[in-house]
Design a protein around this motif. Structure first.
Motif, PDB file in Angstrom:
ATOM      1  N   ARG A   1      -8.766  -0.809   4.475  1.00 12.91           N
ATOM      2  CA  ARG A   1      -8.637  -0.568   3.043  1.00 12.91           C
ATOM      3  C   ARG A   1      -7.759  -1.616   2.397  1.00 12.91           C
ATOM      4  O   ARG A   1      -6.846  -2.141   3.022  1.00 12.91           O
ATOM      5  CB  ARG A   1      -8.038   0.821   2.784  1.00 12.91           C
ATOM      6  CG  ARG A   1      -8.925   1.932   3.317  1.00 12.91           C
ATOM      7  CD  ARG A   1      -8.421   3.268   2.823  1.00 12.91           C
ATOM      8  NE  ARG A   1      -9.252   4.349   3.325  1.00 12.91           N
ATOM      9  CZ  ARG A   1      -9.193   5.587   2.880  1.00 12.91           C
ATOM     10  NH1 ARG A   1      -8.365   5.902   1.920  1.00 12.91           N
ATOM     11  NH2 ARG A   1      -9.959   6.525   3.389  1.00 12.91           N
TER      12      ARG A   1
ATOM     13  N   ARG B   1      -4.118  -0.221  -4.677  1.00  9.48           N
ATOM     14  CA  ARG B   1      -5.108   0.361  -5.565  1.00  9.48           C
ATOM     15  C   ARG B   1      -4.673   0.138  -6.992  1.00  9.48           C
ATOM     16  O   ARG B   1      -3.599   0.587  -7.392  1.00  9.48           O
ATOM     17  CB  ARG B   1      -5.248   1.868  -5.292  1.00  9.48           C
ATOM     18  CG  ARG B   1      -6.185   2.569  -6.247  1.00  9.48           C
ATOM     19  CD  ARG B   1      -6.414   4.000  -5.829  1.00  9.48           C
ATOM     20  NE  ARG B   1      -7.008   4.051  -4.489  1.00  9.48           N
ATOM     21  CZ  ARG B   1      -7.228   5.181  -3.830  1.00  9.48           C
ATOM     22  NH1 ARG B   1      -6.901   6.336  -4.363  1.00  9.48           N
ATOM     23  NH2 ARG B   1      -7.765   5.163  -2.631  1.00  9.48           N
TER      24      ARG B   1
ATOM     25  N   CYS C   1      -1.886   7.129  -2.385  1.00  5.37           N
ATOM     26  CA  CYS C   1      -2.952   8.002  -2.887  1.00  5.37           C
ATOM     27  C   CYS C   1      -3.647   8.723  -1.739  1.00  5.37           C
ATOM     28  O   CYS C   1      -4.010   9.900  -1.861  1.00  5.37           O
ATOM     29  CB  CYS C   1      -3.967   7.186  -3.688  1.00  5.37           C
ATOM     30  SG  CYS C   1      -3.306   6.451  -5.200  1.00  5.37           S
ATOM     31  N   ALA C   2      -3.824   8.017  -0.614  1.00  5.33           N
ATOM     32  CA  ALA C   2      -4.540   8.615   0.510  1.00  5.33           C
ATOM     33  C   ALA C   2      -3.777   9.780   1.129  1.00  5.33           C
ATOM     34  O   ALA C   2      -4.371  10.811   1.449  1.00  5.33           O
ATOM     35  CB  ALA C   2      -4.827   7.549   1.558  1.00  5.33           C
TER      36      ALA C   2
ATOM     37  N   SER D   1      -2.655   2.175  -2.253  1.00  2.00           N
ATOM     38  CA  SER D   1      -3.799   2.926  -1.729  1.00  2.00           C
ATOM     39  C   SER D   1      -3.387   3.978  -0.715  1.00  2.00           C
ATOM     40  O   SER D   1      -3.960   5.065  -0.668  1.00  2.00           O
ATOM     41  CB  SER D   1      -4.808   1.957  -1.105  1.00  2.00           C
ATOM     42  OG  SER D   1      -4.205   1.212  -0.061  1.00  2.00           O
ATOM     43  N   ARG D   2      -2.384   3.686   0.104  1.00  2.00           N
ATOM     44  CA  ARG D   2      -1.988   4.657   1.121  1.00  2.00           C
ATOM     45  C   ARG D   2      -1.180   5.796   0.529  1.00  2.00           C
ATOM     46  O   ARG D   2      -1.192   6.914   1.059  1.00  2.00           O
ATOM     47  CB  ARG D   2      -1.236   3.937   2.244  1.00  2.00           C
ATOM     48  CG  ARG D   2      -2.156   3.019   3.055  1.00  2.00           C
ATOM     49  CD  ARG D   2      -1.470   2.446   4.269  1.00  2.00           C
ATOM     50  NE  ARG D   2      -0.413   1.504   3.955  1.00  2.00           N
ATOM     51  CZ  ARG D   2      -0.600   0.196   3.793  1.00  2.00           C
ATOM     52  NH1 ARG D   2      -1.819  -0.312   3.865  1.00  2.00           N
ATOM     53  NH2 ARG D   2       0.414  -0.604   3.549  1.00  2.00           N
TER      54      ARG D   2
ATOM     55  N   GLU E   1      -5.947  10.441  -6.631  1.00  2.00           N
ATOM     56  CA  GLU E   1      -5.385   9.378  -7.461  1.00  2.00           C
ATOM     57  C   GLU E   1      -4.062   9.884  -8.033  1.00  2.00           C
ATOM     58  O   GLU E   1      -3.986  11.000  -8.547  1.00  2.00           O
ATOM     59  CB  GLU E   1      -6.338   9.042  -8.612  1.00  2.00           C
ATOM     60  CG  GLU E   1      -7.599   8.326  -8.183  1.00  2.00           C
ATOM     61  CD  GLU E   1      -7.364   6.848  -7.926  1.00  2.00           C
ATOM     62  OE1 GLU E   1      -6.223   6.397  -8.104  1.00  2.00           O
ATOM     63  OE2 GLU E   1      -8.328   6.165  -7.554  1.00  2.00           O
TER      64      GLU E   1
ATOM     65  N   GLY F   1       0.794  -1.220   0.000  1.00  2.00           N
ATOM     66  CA  GLY F   1       0.000   0.000   0.000  1.00  2.00           C
ATOM     67  C   GLY F   1       0.825   1.267   0.000  1.00  2.00           C
ATOM     68  O   GLY F   1       0.340   2.343  -0.353  1.00  2.00           O
TER      69      GLY F   1
END
Length: 205
Positions: free
Chosen positions: A193, A197, A61-62, A58-59, A67, A38
């Protein structure tokens, strides 16, 4: 390299390299870095010098609040910091070896958090550095990370990190012996999550 995620990615990259120049992009297996997936990203060395993200966990992007596909890796740096990071990437790809970046992440509200980024060159279609794999990690978990996105990276320190076989060229970092690391502290903020991603399918990344 201060953080386990950085040492894990470096050890994985160095293991795939197996004494060669750089591993091929196609050799990267997500299961091999499952604990930090992530926090991992892949960059493209493009002709315009933008260095866009091709894939991002994902992390990643977070913490940036968006994105990251197509976004410029250099875009969060400004002025001389951007020039130094661009030159560092060029040097790492030319060597080829890893690049360690210590930076201060600054949120939209002005909060700050120390971040460590490690970026490593990959071969893609016969060209070293056409793709790069990296990871971002932090020893801290401020409450606002993931809520108030990081909008700027301020450079604190940047240097090349050398595998053991290049010790005669630079003072080497100790070779990482960690095969698997605990998830980055940032991961605790997003426990439910998925760790990756998917931004782009196929094998062209």
């Amino acid at each position: 390299m201060r953080h386990a995620a950085s040492r894990t990615l470096f050890a994985y990259w160095d293991g795939l390299r197996a004494g060669g120049i750089a591993p091929d992009r196609a050799e990267i297996e997500p299961r091999g870095i499952a604990g930090i997936l992530g926090d991992t990203f892949i960059l493209e060395s493009d002709r315009l010098g933008v260095v866009p993200y091709r894939l991002a966990g994902s992390r990643v992007c977070a913490i940036f609040g968006q994105e990251m596909k197509g976004q410029s890796f250099l875009g969060h740096f400004t002025g001389q910091d951007r020039a130094k990071v661009a030159q560092g990437l060029a040097d790492a790809n030319a060597a080829p070896t890893g690049l360690l970046i210590a930076a201060e992440g600054v949120s939209a509200a002005g909060e700050t958090v120390p971040l460590e980024l490690v970026i490593l060159p990959l071969a893609h279609r016969g060209r070293i550095g056409a793709r790069m794999i990296g990871v971002v990690s932090s020893a801290e978990t401020p409450y606002w990370v993931g809520r108030d996105e990081i909008t700027e990276l301020r450079l604190v320190h940047i240097k090349l990190i050398w595998p053991n076989w290049q010790n005669n060229r630079q003072a080497a970092e100790p070779r990482a012996a960690v095969a698997h690391a605990a998830p980055s502290p940032i991961a605790a903020i997003f426990p439910s999550r998925p760790s990756l991603r998917v931004i782009e399918g196929g094998r062209t990344a």
